[in-house]
Design an enzyme around this catalytic site. Structure first.
Site, PDB file in Angstrom:
ATOM      1  N   ALA A  61       9.181  21.564  24.590  1.00  0.00           N
ATOM      2  CA  ALA A  61       9.554  22.377  25.604  1.00  0.00           C
ATOM      3  C   ALA A  61       8.604  23.691  25.851  1.00  0.00           C
ATOM      4  O   ALA A  61       7.579  23.576  25.203  1.00  0.00           O
ATOM      5  CB  ALA A  61      10.978  23.171  25.281  1.00  0.00           C
ATOM      6  N   GLY A 106      11.144  18.118  22.752  1.00  0.00           N
ATOM      7  CA  GLY A 106      11.690  17.503  24.047  1.00  0.00           C
ATOM      8  C   GLY A 106      11.313  16.384  24.436  1.00  0.00           C
ATOM      9  O   GLY A 106      11.730  15.532  25.247  1.00  0.00           O
ATOM     10  N   GLU A 109      12.783  13.721  22.429  1.00  0.00           N
ATOM     11  CA  GLU A 109      14.273  13.403  23.057  1.00  0.00           C
ATOM     12  C   GLU A 109      14.026  12.820  24.433  1.00  0.00           C
ATOM     13  O   GLU A 109      15.026  11.842  24.685  1.00  0.00           O
ATOM     14  CB  GLU A 109      14.658  14.938  23.220  1.00  0.00           C
ATOM     15  CG  GLU A 109      14.946  15.589  21.871  1.00  0.00           C
ATOM     16  CD  GLU A 109      15.823  16.980  22.079  1.00  0.00           C
ATOM     17  OE1 GLU A 109      16.591  17.028  21.672  1.00  0.00           O
ATOM     18  OE2 GLU A 109      14.781  17.769  22.508  1.00  0.00           O
ATOM     19  N   GLU A 129      11.483  21.295  15.947  1.00  0.00           N
ATOM     20  CA  GLU A 129      12.345  22.377  16.385  1.00  0.00           C
ATOM     21  C   GLU A 129      12.773  23.391  15.203  1.00  0.00           C
ATOM     22  O   GLU A 129      12.871  24.677  15.228  1.00  0.00           O
ATOM     23  CB  GLU A 129      13.719  22.261  17.153  1.00  0.00           C
ATOM     24  CG  GLU A 129      13.376  21.688  18.548  1.00  0.00           C
ATOM     25  CD  GLU A 129      13.241  20.165  18.546  1.00  0.00           C
ATOM     26  OE1 GLU A 129      13.242  19.618  19.597  1.00  0.00           O
ATOM     27  OE2 GLU A 129      13.191  19.654  17.349  1.00  0.00           O
TER      28      GLU A 129
END
Length: 255
Positions: A61, A106, A109, A129
């Site tokens: 992110a 991300g 993911e 994270e």
């Protein structure tokens, strides 16, 4: 554009294009959702490749953007964040991630949303994270555990460590490891082969597997049974069985 969709020979390539690291900011997240929906609608897209660049898939992110968000702002945004990734996962066509370099946070993911993952020998994947005082928020705690099992998922998420391609292959996080120069070529070849297959049957197989993983065995069998019977109403089923009887297995043409 932060991401694009290019279509050739039945394969739609969703390409992240936000140099230098393809950080997944809000604009990119929203764009991915738009492209997933477009790939779903388009009849000329029969399989999908998701890729970044030669050196990086997506390094996570946009932390600078997230740093300015408070609790209320993330409550408002978190649903849309997950929806953008879920839109990729729910493309009712075969989807392969071509992973070069970093696929972190991300980015990891996003790769988890594909049906198949081809990684470069230099790829590094992970969910870091926890090092920010957070947990994955775009599906990582759920999709990673379903893919590699809860213990391995907890190892990666609790520690935030990165795994190199050989370990990622060993634990089932990726499905194939190839030289970096061949990642996109092999991903496209995988998608192109499936793009020649029976589109409705492929959709039925994907939805039966994915939906079945979310429920109990008996409900999963009911989902499978419904799709299986429904395929007897399709032209592809007629063509496939006729070709089998007349020419032998594996020779049906579905386009």
């Amino acid at each position: 554009m932060t991401a694009t969709l290019e279509v050739a020979e039945g394969v739609g390539t969703i390409r992240l294009d936000r140099p230098p690291m393809n950080a997944l900011d809000i604009a990119t997240q929203d764009r991915l959702k738009e492209l997933a929906e477009e790939a779903t609608r388009r009849d000329d897209v029969r399989a999908v490749v998701i890729t970044g660049g030669e050196k990086v898939f997506a390094a996570g992110a946009d932390i600078k953007e997230m740093q300015d968000m408070d609790h209320a702002a993330m409550i408002a945004r978190s649903g849309a964040l997950q929806e953008s990734f879920t839109a990729i996962a729910r493309i009712p066509k075969p989807v392969v991630a071509a992973v070069n370099g970093y696929a972190l946070g991300g980015g990891c993911e996003l790769a988890l949303c594909a049906d198949f993952r081809i990684a470069a020998e230099n790829a590094k994947l992970g969910q870091p994270e926890i090092l920010l005082g957070l947990i994955p928020g775009a599906g990582g705690t759920q999709r990673l555990a379903r893919l590699v099992g809860p213990a391995k998922a907890k190892d990666l998420i609790f520690t935030g460590r990165q795994v190199k391609a050989p370990e990622a292959l060993a634990i089932g996080l990726v499905d194939r490891v190839v030289p970096a120069a061949e990642v996109h070529e092999q991903a496209h070849a995988w998608a192109a082969r499936l793009a020649q297959g029976p589109a409705i049957a492929l959709r039925a197989a994907k939805e039966s597997i994915d939906a079945g993983l979310e429920t109990d065995l008996q409900t999963g069998l009911a989902i499978e049974r419904t799709w299986f019977a429904g395929l007897f109403a399709t032209e592809d089923r007629e063509r496939g069985m006729r070709s089998f009887v007349e020419e032998g297995p594996g020779k049906a043409k579905f386009l």
